[in-house]
Scaffold this motif. Structure first.
Motif, short mmCIF file in Angstrom:
data_model
loop_
_atom_site.label_atom_id
_atom_site.label_comp_id
_atom_site.label_asym_id
_atom_site.label_seq_id
_atom_site.Cartn_x
_atom_site.Cartn_y
_atom_site.Cartn_z
N ASP A 69 0.83 -1.20 0.00
CA ASP A 69 0.00 0.00 0.00
C ASP A 69 0.87 1.26 0.00
O ASP A 69 0.61 2.21 -0.74
CB ASP A 69 -0.92 0.01 1.22
CG ASP A 69 -1.88 -1.17 1.26
OD1 ASP A 69 -2.15 -1.74 0.19
OD2 ASP A 69 -2.35 -1.50 2.36
N ASP A 73 1.53 4.21 -3.19
CA ASP A 73 1.31 5.66 -3.06
C ASP A 73 2.61 6.45 -3.23
O ASP A 73 2.59 7.56 -3.78
CB ASP A 73 0.68 5.96 -1.70
CG ASP A 73 -0.81 5.59 -1.67
OD1 ASP A 73 -1.34 5.16 -2.72
OD2 ASP A 73 -1.43 5.72 -0.60
N ARG A 194 2.36 9.17 5.69
CA ARG A 194 2.32 10.17 4.62
C ARG A 194 1.81 11.46 5.22
O ARG A 194 0.79 11.48 5.92
CB ARG A 194 1.40 9.71 3.49
CG ARG A 194 1.27 10.70 2.33
CD ARG A 194 0.32 10.16 1.28
NE ARG A 194 0.25 11.00 0.10
CZ ARG A 194 -0.65 11.98 -0.08
NH1 ARG A 194 -1.56 12.23 0.86
NH2 ARG A 194 -0.65 12.70 -1.19
#
Length: 410
Positions: A69, A73, A194
């Protein structure tokens, strides 16, 4: 009487050599066991928490617990970059995942993006040198295998670059425990974040300061920030400056704890102050829980860590052994208010040795997300009780004792 005729120096020397020989034999045996264990290891299976974004002050924090994942990104951000990319990592494998990052960075440079790449040479000794050949439009800085020339043993120059971060334009920044490689995409349980919003400047600045420490060319201009971020702060260990704030951050946060302390760490080799802070918190009624790997990727570090288990368990701290995968996270959350995600382990190398970076967050929503992740991880653990620990084999206890003098090295 014959002992009196042997000089004291000789006795000390022989004793030291005998201890060193036993230590070497113990480490050799552990490495053989570790090699066989890794060769026969089944594919990793562990519970996952989907990435979720929460607002913290003027920024947004997305927490990742699964490498695929995260890498999706990160690569997406690199492919959308318009102006500038800062990429820094400790381990960068030359496998399919590593190649995808390399190609994405080269493609970005080819379309006119300023691309800066930093990595640690020591951590990548097993990676073919050819993998780290980049075209001239990618600016590359290698954290040297040996730095400082004749001063290479000085603490200012001996630290490794253990940081892992990515900054794309002014839009997004990523930091945490994930190295780059296929193994980390699916088989390791790690934590990364993030960040968007005002805090992106702080991560940019962290990269620029590190880059400019050693850059003889391609220096990056420094620029001030228009905003101060009270909810999220970055702490950076900088050996060149003898600055190690991450250790202080942990000690202060643990000292403030009133209800609970949840730690997840790949390598738990605390110094005396850290050990004392955790035990004092437990003794004043704080629920202190620590998740560590049942078997990490460094078997010697495991055995050095286990030398502290008796003290921790007797002090009222609960230890949980993560099953089925290597847990590599470096995280903590306290009292539903405070959290940290970063690259620093609870050991000497991280807290007073290497270049590291941790984010400190004062936000209930982030803490709630971190507590949820901790609870899910806890469902994949076996609690180690003092009774179980004392029941281990006598040879295991002996080996742990033999390795005790090596603790300060890690």
């Amino acid at each position: 009487m014959w002992l009196s005729r042997i000089p004291v120096r000789k006795i000390i020397k022989r004793t030291a050599l005998a201890v060193a020989a036993v230590q070497a034999a113990t480490i050799g045996t552990l490495l053989v066991v570790d090699h066989r264990r890794k060769r026969n290891r089944a594919p990793a299976v562990f519970p996952r928490v989907p990435a979720r974004s929460v607002t913290a002050g003027t920024s947004e924090v997305t927490v990742y617990t699964y490498g695929e994942d995260l890498f999706y990104d990160m690569l997406g951000a690199i492919r959308q970059a318009k102006h500038r990319i800062f990429f820094e990592t400790y381990i960068w494998k030359g496998d399919a995942v590593g190649q995808s990052f390399k190609q994405a960075l080269i493609d970005a440079a080819d379309r006119g993006v300023d691309v800066y790449v930093a990595f640690d040479e020591f951590a990548n000794l097993v990676v073919p040198r050819s993998f780290f050949h980049f075209p001239d439009n990618v600016k590359v800085q290698r954290h040297p295998l040996v730095g400082g020339g004749y001063r290479f043993l000085h603490p200012r120059y001996s630290g490794r670059d253990h940081r892992k971060l990515l900054v794309v334009d002014d839009d997004a920044a990523f930091l945490g425990g994930y190295n780059i490689g296929s193994l980390y995409a699916t088989d390791w349980r790690d934590t990364h974040a993030r960040l968007t919003g005002d805090i992106v400047w702080d991560v940019q600045n962290a990269f620029i300061d590190y880059w400019n420490l050693s850059a003889n060319k391609h220096r990056i201009p420094d620029r001030g920030s228009l905003h101060w971020q009270p909810t999220i702060r970055l702490h950076r260990n900088i050996p060149r400056h003898f600055v190690y704030p991450i250790r202080g951050m942990y000690l202060e946060a643990i000292d403030r704890a009133a209800h609970h302390v949840y730690l997840t760490h790949a390598y738990l080799i605390p110094d005396e102050d850290m050990l004392r802070a955790l035990i004092q918190a437990a003794r004043r009624g704080v629920d202190v829980r620590i998740i560590v790997p049942a078997e990490s990727n460094h078997i010697v570090a495991d055995w050095l860590s286990r030398g502290y288990y008796s003290q921790l368990l007797r002090g009222g701290i609960r230890l949980f052994l993560y099953q089925g995968a290597m847990v590599h996270a470096k995280t903590a959350t306290i009292d539903g208010q405070w959290s940290t995600i970063g690259t620093a382990n609870i050991d000497r190398l991280s807290l007073t040795g290497n270049y590291e970076i941790n984010m400190e967050v004062f936000d209930r929503d982030v803490a709630r997300q971190m507590e949820h992740i901790f609870e899910v991880d806890l469902s994949n653990t076996i609690e180690l009780t003092l009774e179980k620990w004392h029941a281990r084999h006598a040879m295991v206890k002996f080996s742990e004792t033999v390795l005790t003098p090596l603790r300060p090295l890690l």
